[in-house]
Design a protein around this motif. Structure first.
Motif, PDB file in Angstrom:
ATOM      1  N   ASP A  88       0.783  -1.302  -0.200  1.00  0.00           N
ATOM      2  CA  ASP A  88       0.108   0.093  -0.134  1.00  0.00           C
ATOM      3  C   ASP A  88       0.824   1.229   0.081  1.00  0.00           C
ATOM      4  N   CYS A  89       1.998   1.054  -0.310  1.00  0.00           N
ATOM      5  CA  CYS A  89       3.104   2.407  -0.197  1.00  0.00           C
ATOM      6  C   CYS A  89       2.547   3.581  -1.118  1.00  0.00           C
ATOM      7  N   ALA A  90       1.771   3.445  -2.124  1.00  0.00           N
ATOM      8  CA  ALA A  90       1.528   4.550  -3.165  1.00  0.00           C
ATOM      9  C   ALA A  90       0.475   5.175  -2.049  1.00  0.00           C
ATOM     10  N   SER A  91      -0.197   4.825  -1.099  1.00  0.00           N
ATOM     11  CA  SER A  91      -1.286   5.518  -0.286  1.00  0.00           C
ATOM     12  C   SER A  91      -0.441   6.555   0.381  1.00  0.00           C
ATOM     13  N   ARG A 105       1.718   8.827  -0.885  1.00  0.00           N
ATOM     14  CA  ARG A 105       2.500   9.645  -1.728  1.00  0.00           C
ATOM     15  C   ARG A 105       2.557  11.082  -1.368  1.00  0.00           C
ATOM     16  N   LEU A 144       5.919   7.138 -11.949  1.00  0.00           N
ATOM     17  CA  LEU A 144       5.903   6.115 -11.097  1.00  0.00           C
ATOM     18  C   LEU A 144       7.088   6.524 -10.068  1.00  0.00           C
ATOM     19  N   SER A 201       8.714   5.983  -3.789  1.00  0.00           N
ATOM     20  CA  SER A 201       7.775   5.680  -2.699  1.00  0.00           C
ATOM     21  C   SER A 201       6.806   4.950  -3.023  1.00  0.00           C
ATOM     22  N   ASP A 202       6.325   4.622  -4.277  1.00  0.00           N
ATOM     23  CA  ASP A 202       5.185   3.905  -4.392  1.00  0.00           C
ATOM     24  C   ASP A 202       5.294   2.358  -4.230  1.00  0.00           C
ATOM     25  N   CYS A 260       6.778   1.205   4.128  1.00  0.00           N
ATOM     26  CA  CYS A 260       6.788   2.085   3.318  1.00  0.00           C
ATOM     27  C   CYS A 260       7.179   3.366   3.534  1.00  0.00           C
TER      28      CYS A 260
END
Length: 413
Positions: A312-315, A317, A351, A354-355, A362
């Motif tokens: 869930d690392c894109a969350s 951002r 991209l 951090s995503d 994360c």
């Protein structure tokens, strides 16, 4: 009539005595502001190593500023209490993601980080067959590993770079966050965070700019006349975080299982272990970017097996304004408005580093401990084995390693 009066007085005395037994001292809610806008950075020569003393805010700086420590004095609550650890962090110029750790120095440790940093003591000599060059990761000869209260990972440049609202800001966020905040309930560790103790924060920063942190401990006294929470004992058994030299990147798992001796006393009840783990490497195919199973055994029995992995690392951002960003081509399907047919096209989209999914963390996240039930483990001496079968070694700039900490908790009469 006299007999009735005496009986009434006797009954009142019994009630009063019973009430007195249940009524416990009230200390009230307490918010302990441990650190306020405190700098954690790498500043060689800025802090005096000899006779380390607190500054005007009661803060001790170790390892050229990469660790801050403070001595606290907290009432030993008699009633039930709920305890939360809260951190606010912002970059003051460091643009990278860094490992971070909040910890307590065990009071009974004859050897501790303060004395080691001051040159008054050193880590016990480790068994190189078992632990290779890894100093200070297990208890031995008067040393007890630090008890980790929280692991966290700094995001890329939050706060310092957040004012540049146009730079690489994706459409799906409305702006960069000014800071990042984490909170964890640590009531289980109550016996280690009452009375007098040292609490510290380490960030693996190698820049003079570093980070600014606020840290509070919230003690919320519950409104019972009688304590219902069981008394607990907390026993640190492992901490591979490299807080201070000569500690180094723990890549031992690429060669062998980690073996740790521990003992459960006869009066221990409801025994459990909490385990905090993050994998690192920072390169394609390393321990940071590939899912790798962790296996935990006690003696000859496997007690837990899982793959620590975050998708869930894109969350996160909005907390990462200075992350690296690449553009990649991706094929997508879409419906043509005129013909109503499904068609394919190539889109070029950003991209961010951090995503990307990582080994249980994360950039901008805290790490939740895994709790392992050990009720079926009998009292007496045991061996704990931790295995990462696919772990990679640290080679050159490929600094593969696993930061692990573990502690036992049991209820006592």
């Amino acid at each position: 009539m006299k007999r009735i009066l005496l009986s009434a007085l006797f009954l009142s005395a019994i009630i009063a005595t019973g009430s007195a037994k249940k009524k416990l001292p009230v200390y009230g809610d307490r918010t302990e502001k441990v650190f306020e806008k405190t700098s954690i950075h790498f500043a060689p020569g800025k802090y005096n190593k000899e006779g380390i003393a607190p500054d005007e805010n009661g803060v001790i700086h170790l390892v050229d500023g990469r660790i801050v420590l403070k001595k606290l004095s907290i009432p030993q609550y008699k009633r039930d209490v709920d305890i939360n650890l809260n951190i606010t962090l912002k970059s003051t110029g460091d643009r990278w993601d860094k490992s971070g750790s909040v910890f307590v120095i065990p009071n009974e440790a004859a050897i501790n980080l303060i004395d080691i940093a001051a040159g008054k003591s050193s880590f016990p000599k480790q068994d190189t067959v078992k632990y290779e060059r890894l100093a200070g990761i297990v208890a031995q000869d008067g040393y007890i590993p630090n008890l980790e209260l929280m692991r966290f990972m700094t995001p890329f440049g939050v706060g310092y770079y957040s004012n540049d609202t146009l730079k690489r800001k994706p459409l799906f966020i409305d702006g960069w966050a000014p800071e990042v905040k984490w909170s964890q309930n640590i009531t289980d560790l109550r016996s280690r965070i009452e009375g007098e103790f040292y609490v510290g924060v380490w960030i693996d920063s190698w820049t003079n700019e570093g980070y600014s942190i606020d840290l509070t401990l919230d003690y919320n006294e519950l409104g019972y006349n009688e304590a219902l929470q069981p008394k607990t004992h907390v026993e640190p058994v492992l901490n591979s975080v490299y807080y201070i030299g000569p500690q180094s990147h723990p890549d031992i798992f690429a060669r062998k299982d980690l073996e740790i001796n521990f003992e459960i006393p006869k009066n221990a009840k409801n025994v459990r272990m909490k385990y905090i783990v993050t994998g690192h490497g920072g390169h394609s195919g390393g321990d940071e970017f590939r899912p790798k199973e962790n296996i935990i055994r006690i003696d000859d029995k496997e007690v837990y097996r899982f793959t620590p992995w975050r998708t869930d690392c894109a969350s996160f951002r909005r907390f990462n304004p200075s992350t690296a960003v690449w553009r990649i081509d991706r094929e997508e399907e879409y419906r043509d408005r005129e013909t109503n047919e499904m068609k394919k096209r190539t889109v070029n989209e950003p991209l961010a580093s951090s995503d990307l999914s990582r080994s249980n963390w994360c950039p901008g996240s805290d790490i939740t401990p895994v709790e392992i039930d050990l009720k079926d483990v009998n009292h007496g001496k045991h061996k704990l084995f931790i295995s990462v079968p696919e772990a990679a070694p640290a080679e050159g700039e490929k600094l593969n390693h696993w930061l692990m900490s573990a502690y036992l908790i049991w209820d006592v009469d």
